[in-house]
Motif scaffolding. Structure first.
Motif, mmCIF file in Angstrom:
data_model
loop_
_atom_site.group_PDB
_atom_site.id
_atom_site.type_symbol
_atom_site.label_atom_id
_atom_site.label_comp_id
_atom_site.label_asym_id
_atom_site.label_seq_id
_atom_site.Cartn_x
_atom_site.Cartn_y
_atom_site.Cartn_z
ATOM 1 N N UNK A 6 8.950 16.371 30.844
ATOM 2 C CA UNK A 6 10.286 16.012 31.332
ATOM 3 C C UNK A 6 10.353 14.511 31.580
ATOM 4 N N UNK A 7 11.454 13.888 31.136
ATOM 5 C CA UNK A 7 11.631 12.434 31.312
ATOM 6 C C UNK A 7 13.012 12.208 31.899
ATOM 7 N N UNK A 8 13.084 11.405 32.952
ATOM 8 C CA UNK A 8 14.386 11.071 33.546
ATOM 9 C C UNK A 8 14.894 9.780 32.906
ATOM 10 N N UNK A 9 16.187 9.767 32.564
ATOM 11 C CA UNK A 9 16.776 8.591 31.888
ATOM 12 C C UNK A 9 17.693 7.832 32.838
ATOM 13 N N UNK A 10 17.780 6.515 32.638
ATOM 14 C CA UNK A 10 18.784 5.710 33.347
ATOM 15 C C UNK A 10 18.507 5.554 34.834
ATOM 16 N N UNK A 11 17.227 5.464 35.165
ATOM 17 C CA UNK A 11 16.891 5.284 36.581
ATOM 18 C C UNK A 11 17.070 3.813 36.941
ATOM 19 N N UNK B 155 20.203 16.308 27.968
ATOM 20 C CA UNK B 155 20.190 17.736 28.314
ATOM 21 C C UNK B 155 21.207 18.042 29.414
ATOM 22 N N UNK B 156 21.946 19.094 29.205
ATOM 23 C CA UNK B 156 22.908 19.549 30.211
ATOM 24 C C UNK B 156 24.298 18.971 30.027
ATOM 25 N N UNK C 239 14.922 15.605 28.308
ATOM 26 C CA UNK C 239 15.293 14.318 28.900
ATOM 27 C C UNK C 239 16.514 14.540 29.786
ATOM 28 N N UNK C 240 16.384 14.192 31.052
ATOM 29 C CA UNK C 240 17.498 14.412 31.985
ATOM 30 C C UNK C 240 18.444 13.224 31.880
ATOM 31 N N UNK C 241 19.711 13.520 31.642
ATOM 32 C CA UNK C 241 20.693 12.459 31.411
ATOM 33 C C UNK C 241 20.942 11.631 32.677
ATOM 34 N N UNK C 242 21.279 10.369 32.431
ATOM 35 C CA UNK C 242 21.566 9.424 33.516
ATOM 36 C C UNK C 242 22.643 9.960 34.463
ATOM 37 N N UNK C 243 23.601 10.706 33.873
ATOM 38 C CA UNK C 243 24.705 11.264 34.658
ATOM 39 C C UNK C 243 24.183 12.059 35.866
#
Ligand SMILES: Nc1nc2c(ncn2[C@@H]2O[C@@H]3COP(=O)(O)O[C@H]4[C@@H](O)[C@H](n5cnc6c(=O)[nH]c(N)nc65)O[C@@H]4COP(=O)(O)O[C@H]3[C@H]2O)c(=O)[nH]1
Length: 539
Positions: free
Chosen positions: A475-480, A423-424, A442-446
């Motif tokens: 909401x899920x955060x990715x690449x943490x 997303x974004x 899903x919030x991108x790792x970027x």
């Protein structure tokens, strides 16, 4: 014969056809152009001869009418002087004279060396004022062959005559290529040949001729000009050679392209890819999704890995684009869903609160087949529809939003949910969130990476969280990867995350061991030691 060879032969045949088509059509066009040019040239040649013939005859008639008016057809000495002066003034007349009703010359001036018998046929009933007669050279000894007698009937019954030599029609033939091959025939009264220039080419062969005929409206004169078509078409030969060379060059280039298309490495990739699909070498790896407040596992994301027979693990970045553009992604996704059902069915069946995220690509949302696949694979199995989350990426545009919305609506009817991945970062943005019926963002790792350092990224995360909350989305955060990122996410109210801080994507057995341990059902496996060689390295 292998299919590839058959296709290659067919493609080469297509190239030959494509290359030959312009050659054949081009040759036809050049030939048509040559023939049209030849026809126009012959017509203009015939017109030139006719104009000259009419001019000669008009001059002869005008001279005879003038003499008639002045001497009325007499051979008196003074009148002979008049005949001589008129002849001398004319460019075309060789001799003038007076002929009696029987056709015998009463006088000719200048006088011929000798003359025998009648020079004209006797006057006949219905003769016109002006008649044209070819002079028999036997009758007037110094008359050249093709000498024409133009006769004017005088009031006293005698005829004033003018001799016109065939040489008066000896015109410049025009273009160089016509000099030798042209054939010109000027006839009078429809059948008598006055002038014939050149050989009749039709006599020498049966090739095609280009012919033009011009008829006088004033005198009984007709001009026919002809030339062998081959002589005219020689003019376009250099163009034909250029066309043939260009076509051959185009054929070679096209053939090269076809060869390259068939034998470039990607063709091998295609064979290899198909074989890999047949051998089911595309395996689902599972990356846990964690609740960062409670530490409980919430489920996993399925990420494909190509596990080659030698054990090498290839990440999707190396083959996903090809899988999508070639269409193999549909079969690949079916295999992944089946394998996921087999591997995770028991654990997830026992834990209905766990969710599985499955990546789809834009083309899946263009085709109802994906719904049939989901039903045929998961219907009646241990993993229920409401444990399934299908991810649609925002990175690449959806072709038909309306269709995608309908497919997502049918997923919802089954009980599945849909997450917007990356997303974004891409095309759809908030419009996708609004129009598609998205359940999870899903919030991108970027953005996760930049959160600590870039105010903009931090703001975007804030906006996404707020938006998701207000629209009732998960909401899920990715690449943490780091603890400080987790801390910030907690502060922003994000509760679910995945990333190497917990575990990389893991093969089925390892993921089940890890998940079981986290669920308190078995021994845990340290995340950093888990995964295939690539993921271990990444972790
Ligand atoms: N550096 C770093 N990376 C992390 C971390 N945590 C997760 N990742 C990687 O981030 C990617 C997240 O997947 P994605 O955004 O759906 O992006 C996926 C997804 O768009 C696509 N993909 C993967 N599997 C499938 C599949 O089965 N079907 C389709 N259509 N696409 C797939 O390929 C993309 C790349 O997949 P992966 O290489 O597996 O890469 C995965 C994952 O291995 C981390 O902490 N640090």
């Amino acid at each position: 014969m292998p299919k590839k060879t058959v296709n290659f032969v067919l493609a080469i045949l297509a190239v030959v056809t494509i290359a030959l088509a312009p050659l054949v059509v081009g040759k036809m066009i050049l030939r048509a152009y040559g023939m049209r040019f030849g026809n126009e040239e012959m017509r203009s040649n015939a017109d030139r001869y006719l104009v000259r013939a009419e001019r000669i005859l008009a001059e002869a008639v005008s001279a005879l009418r003038d003499v008639d008016r002045r001497n009325g057809g007499s051979c008196a000495t003074n009148d002979l002087v008049l005949l001589g002066e008129t002849t001398a003034r004319s460019q075309f007349l060789r001799r003038l004279g007076v002929v009696d009703r029987q056709g015998y010359a009463m006088c000719l001036y200048p006088a011929p060396a000798a003359r025998r018998g009648a020079v004209l046929p006797p006057v006949a009933e219905g003769d016109r004022q002006v008649t044209l007669t070819l002079l028999d050279p036997e009758r007037v000894t110094d008359a050249a062959p093709g000498t024409l007698m133009v006769a004017w009937r005088s009031a006293n019954g005698a005829r004033l005559v003018a001799e016109v030599a065939a040489a008066a029609l000896d015109l410049d033939p025009g273009p160089e290529y016509l000099r030798v091959v042209r054939h010109v025939v000027v006839t009078i009264d429809g059948s008598k040949t006055w002038v014939a220039i050149g050989q009749s080419p039709s006599g020498g062969g049966d090739g095609e001729m280009i012919r033009a005929v011009a008829r006088s409206a004033t005198f009984p004169v007709e001009v026919m000009v002809e030339v062998p078509a081959a002589a005219v078409l020689e003019l376009v030969t250099p163009l034909e050679i250029t066309l043939s060379v260009a076509t051959m060059a185009a054929g070679v280039v096209l053939g090269g392209i076809v060869f390259w298309m068939f034998f470039r490495p990607v063709a091998e990739v295609d064979d290899e890819f198909l074989t890999a699909l047949q051998r089911e070498e595309f395996k689902p790896f599972y990356q846990p999704v964690m609740n960062i407040d409670t530490g409980r596992i919430e489920g996993c994301e399925v990420l494909v890995r190509w596990v080659k027979p030698d054990g090498k693990v290839v990440s999707p970045g190396a083959f996903m684009t090809y899988a999508e553009t070639s269409g193999h992604v549909f079969e690949m996704t079916r295999q992944l869903m089946r394998k996921t059902r087999e591997e995770l069915g028991p654990l997830f069946g026992d834990h209905p609160e766990l969710k599985i995220s499955i990546n789809l690509f834009a083309g899946h949302f263009d085709d109802r087949r994906i719904l049939e696949d989901i039903v045929s694979i998961f219907e009646g199995g241990r993993i229920s529809y409401d444990q399934l989350v299908f991810e649609v990426t925002e990175r690449y545009p959806l072709r038909d939003i309306d269709k995608a919305r309908k497919i997502i609506a049918e997923m919802h009817v089954l009980g599945c949910r849909v997450a917007l991945d990356d997303t974004g970062t891409g095309h759809g943005g908030l419009a996708y969130l609004q129009q598609l019926g998205i359940d999870i963002v899903k919030i991108d790792k970027m953005f996760i990476d930049a959160m600590g350092t870039d105010l903009g990224a931090s703001t975007i995360v804030d906006v996404l969280v707020e938006l998701a909350n207000s629209l009732g989305m998960g909401i899920v955060a990715e690449g943490v990867e780091r603890e400080d990122q987790l801390q910030r996410l907690r502060e922003k109210g994000v509760t679910a995350a995945q990333g190497y801080i917990f575990a990389p994507p893991l093969p089925g057995k390892m993921f089940i061991e890890l998940a079981s341990a986290l669920l308190g059902e078995g021994e845990g496996t340290p995340a950093a030691e888990a995964g295939g060689p690539e993921d271990r390295q990444a972790a």
